[in-house]
Design a protein around this motif. Structure first.
Motif, PDB file in Angstrom:
ATOM      1  N   VAL A 192      34.918  29.031  -0.154  1.00 13.70           N
ATOM      2  CA  VAL A 192      34.291  29.807  -1.225  1.00 13.70           C
ATOM      3  C   VAL A 192      33.174  30.682  -0.668  1.00 13.70           C
ATOM      4  O   VAL A 192      33.011  31.846  -1.070  1.00 13.70           O
ATOM      5  CB  VAL A 192      33.767  28.865  -2.331  1.00 13.70           C
ATOM      6  CG1 VAL A 192      32.934  29.641  -3.348  1.00 13.70           C
ATOM      7  CG2 VAL A 192      34.942  28.168  -3.033  1.00 13.70           C
ATOM      8  N   THR A 193      32.403  30.149   0.284  1.00 11.78           N
ATOM      9  CA  THR A 193      31.334  30.940   0.918  1.00 11.78           C
ATOM     10  C   THR A 193      31.920  32.157   1.625  1.00 11.78           C
ATOM     11  O   THR A 193      31.404  33.286   1.495  1.00 11.78           O
ATOM     12  CB  THR A 193      30.558  30.078   1.930  1.00 11.78           C
ATOM     13  OG1 THR A 193      29.897  29.032   1.229  1.00 11.78           O
ATOM     14  CG2 THR A 193      29.513  30.915   2.667  1.00 11.78           C
ATOM     15  N   HIS A 194      33.008  31.962   2.368  1.00 12.21           N
ATOM     16  CA  HIS A 194      33.638  33.084   3.065  1.00 12.21           C
ATOM     17  C   HIS A 194      34.219  34.083   2.072  1.00 12.21           C
ATOM     18  O   HIS A 194      34.167  35.306   2.311  1.00 12.21           O
ATOM     19  CB  HIS A 194      34.731  32.571   4.000  1.00 12.21           C
ATOM     20  CG  HIS A 194      34.207  31.908   5.237  1.00 12.21           C
ATOM     21  ND1 HIS A 194      33.264  32.483   6.060  1.00 12.21           N
ATOM     22  CD2 HIS A 194      34.494  30.699   5.798  1.00 12.21           C
ATOM     23  CE1 HIS A 194      32.997  31.681   7.061  1.00 12.21           C
ATOM     24  NE2 HIS A 194      33.719  30.572   6.933  1.00 12.21           N
ATOM     25  N   LEU A 195      34.765  33.598   0.967  1.00 13.53           N
ATOM     26  CA  LEU A 195      35.265  34.514  -0.055  1.00 13.53           C
ATOM     27  C   LEU A 195      34.167  35.423  -0.584  1.00 13.53           C
ATOM     28  O   LEU A 195      34.366  36.631  -0.779  1.00 13.53           O
ATOM     29  CB  LEU A 195      35.881  33.718  -1.215  1.00 13.53           C
ATOM     30  CG  LEU A 195      37.286  33.170  -1.041  1.00 13.53           C
ATOM     31  CD1 LEU A 195      37.640  32.266  -2.216  1.00 13.53           C
ATOM     32  CD2 LEU A 195      38.312  34.302  -0.928  1.00 13.53           C
ATOM     33  N   ARG A 196      33.015  34.839  -0.840  1.00 16.38           N
ATOM     34  CA  ARG A 196      31.881  35.636  -1.342  1.00 16.38           C
ATOM     35  C   ARG A 196      31.481  36.699  -0.308  1.00 16.38           C
ATOM     36  O   ARG A 196      31.121  37.824  -0.684  1.00 16.38           O
ATOM     37  CB  ARG A 196      30.696  34.724  -1.656  1.00 16.38           C
ATOM     38  CG  ARG A 196      30.921  33.809  -2.854  1.00 16.38           C
ATOM     39  CD  ARG A 196      29.652  33.006  -3.145  1.00 16.38           C
ATOM     40  NE  ARG A 196      29.811  32.010  -4.187  1.00 16.38           N
ATOM     41  CZ  ARG A 196      29.714  32.243  -5.481  1.00 16.38           C
ATOM     42  NH1 ARG A 196      29.470  33.484  -5.912  1.00 16.38           N
ATOM     43  NH2 ARG A 196      29.865  31.278  -6.362  1.00 16.38           N
ATOM     44  N   ARG A 197      31.534  36.321   0.962  1.00 19.76           N
ATOM     45  CA  ARG A 197      31.175  37.294   2.009  1.00 19.76           C
ATOM     46  C   ARG A 197      32.202  38.409   2.117  1.00 19.76           C
ATOM     47  O   ARG A 197      31.865  39.562   2.315  1.00 19.76           O
ATOM     48  CB  ARG A 197      31.047  36.572   3.349  1.00 19.76           C
ATOM     49  CG  ARG A 197      29.831  35.672   3.459  1.00 19.76           C
ATOM     50  CD  ARG A 197      29.859  34.868   4.751  1.00 19.76           C
ATOM     51  NE  ARG A 197      28.692  34.007   4.861  1.00 19.76           N
ATOM     52  CZ  ARG A 197      28.565  33.021   5.748  1.00 19.76           C
ATOM     53  NH1 ARG A 197      29.556  32.800   6.616  1.00 19.76           N
ATOM     54  NH2 ARG A 197      27.492  32.274   5.796  1.00 19.76           N
ATOM     55  N   ILE A 198      33.487  38.027   1.992  1.00 22.23           N
ATOM     56  CA  ILE A 198      34.559  39.014   2.130  1.00 22.23           C
ATOM     57  C   ILE A 198      34.590  39.975   0.947  1.00 22.23           C
ATOM     58  O   ILE A 198      34.687  41.195   1.116  1.00 22.23           O
ATOM     59  CB  ILE A 198      35.915  38.311   2.254  1.00 22.23           C
ATOM     60  CG1 ILE A 198      36.006  37.533   3.580  1.00 22.23           C
ATOM     61  CG2 ILE A 198      37.075  39.319   2.157  1.00 22.23           C
ATOM     62  CD1 ILE A 198      37.185  36.583   3.656  1.00 22.23           C
ATOM     63  N   TYR A 199      34.488  39.429  -0.262  1.00 23.95           N
ATOM     64  CA  TYR A 199      34.666  40.248  -1.460  1.00 23.95           C
ATOM     65  C   TYR A 199      33.361  40.636  -2.133  1.00 23.95           C
ATOM     66  O   TYR A 199      33.375  41.439  -3.077  1.00 23.95           O
ATOM     67  CB  TYR A 199      35.579  39.505  -2.455  1.00 23.95           C
ATOM     68  CG  TYR A 199      36.971  39.353  -1.899  1.00 23.95           C
ATOM     69  CD1 TYR A 199      37.851  40.438  -1.846  1.00 23.95           C
ATOM     70  CD2 TYR A 199      37.413  38.125  -1.393  1.00 23.95           C
ATOM     71  CE1 TYR A 199      39.111  40.301  -1.320  1.00 23.95           C
ATOM     72  CE2 TYR A 199      38.692  37.987  -0.869  1.00 23.95           C
ATOM     73  CZ  TYR A 199      39.526  39.075  -0.833  1.00 23.95           C
ATOM     74  OH  TYR A 199      40.793  38.943  -0.295  1.00 23.95           O
ATOM     75  N   GLY A 200      32.266  40.063  -1.672  1.00 21.31           N
ATOM     76  CA  GLY A 200      30.974  40.454  -2.209  1.00 21.31           C
ATOM     77  C   GLY A 200      30.869  40.219  -3.699  1.00 21.31           C
ATOM     78  O   GLY A 200      31.665  39.501  -4.298  1.00 21.31           O
ATOM     79  N   LYS A 201      29.902  40.815  -4.307  1.00 18.68           N
ATOM     80  CA  LYS A 201      29.707  40.710  -5.750  1.00 18.68           C
ATOM     81  C   LYS A 201      29.789  42.081  -6.368  1.00 18.68           C
ATOM     82  O   LYS A 201      29.191  43.027  -5.870  1.00 18.68           O
ATOM     83  CB  LYS A 201      28.347  40.071  -6.061  1.00 18.68           C
ATOM     84  CG  LYS A 201      28.149  39.739  -7.531  1.00 18.68           C
ATOM     85  CD  LYS A 201      26.854  38.963  -7.734  1.00 18.68           C
ATOM     86  CE  LYS A 201      26.686  38.609  -9.201  1.00 18.68           C
ATOM     87  NZ  LYS A 201      25.445  37.832  -9.447  1.00 18.68           N
ATOM     88  N   ALA A 202      30.566  42.177  -7.422  1.00 21.30           N
ATOM     89  CA  ALA A 202      30.755  43.491  -8.061  1.00 21.30           C
ATOM     90  C   ALA A 202      29.441  44.027  -8.576  1.00 21.30           C
ATOM     91  O   ALA A 202      28.567  43.255  -8.964  1.00 21.30           O
ATOM     92  CB  ALA A 202      31.753  43.345  -9.206  1.00 21.30           C
TER      93      ALA A 202
END
Length: 202
Positions: A192-202
């Motif tokens: 989940v941490t890597h997902l946040r880094r990859i896709y950022g926050k809109a």
């Protein structure tokens, strides 16, 4: 096939099938031996399932059901989709690295030169069932402004790859132990941490 008695007989047959599959592999697992282990008649097995491939297809369906139901609840409850991914991770890891999944995947490998049906069944009731539901979770994460998602299906595949990696195949070939809950939670948190880094926050 109705009533509590039939349900108990069905559960006993499936448990016996998993036991024999783990002990002897797919090729050596016979309907007769499964029937004897479950204290059922061979005729009952053939009446309920038709053949060995259909019996093991039923086992695959059972093994995929828990993850599918969790995802469906996550989609229907209106909760935070990122929280849903965090809850789902340990369940998915438990399912894909558990003894039943390992036995079924080894069976699929053993079936390649026989009927070549189990591999497709595992794909249909596993990844190909779970992936569209995960895709819907990522669609909602994008709509809710939690992540920047251009391709929700790609994001779902990224999540699966980050979460599971080569762990499943390492279990199947016998070089990795079953995943304990603490390890599963840690892997999920990293994914989940890597997902946040990859896709950022809109």
């Amino acid at each position: 096939m109705g009533g509590d008695y039939a349900a108990r007989r069905l559960a006993a047959i499936k448990e016996a099938a998993f036991e024999i599959l783990a002990e002897k592999g797919y090729k050596a697992a016979s309907m007769l031996e499964i029937a004897r282990r479950a204290k059922a008649s061979n005729e009952t097995l053939y009446k309920w399932f038709g053949n060995k491939q259909a019996l093991f297809k039923a086992l695959v369906e059972d093994n995929a059901r828990e993850a599918r139901e969790l995802l469906e609840r996550a989609l229907s409850d209106g909760g935070d989709p990122i929280d849903a991914l965090s809850r789902l991770g340990p369940v998915l890891l438990e399912i894909v690295t558990g003894e039943k999944a390992v036995a079924l995947n080894r069976a699929a490998a053993g079936d390649v030169f026989e009927t070549a049906t189990l591999g497709g069944t595992i794909a249909d009731y596993g990844r190909e069932t779970i992936l569209p539901l995960l895709t819907a979770v990522f669609e909602r994460a994008g709509k809710d402004g939690l992540l920047t998602i251009d391709d929700p299906r790609e994001a779902a595949e990224t999540y699966i790859n980050l979460l599971i990696g080569d762990l499943q195949i390492r279990r199947v070939i016998g070089v990795s132990s079953p995943t304990v809950r603490k390890e599963a939670e840690a892997r999920t948190a990293r994914a989940v941490t890597h997902l946040r880094r990859i896709y950022g926050k809109a």
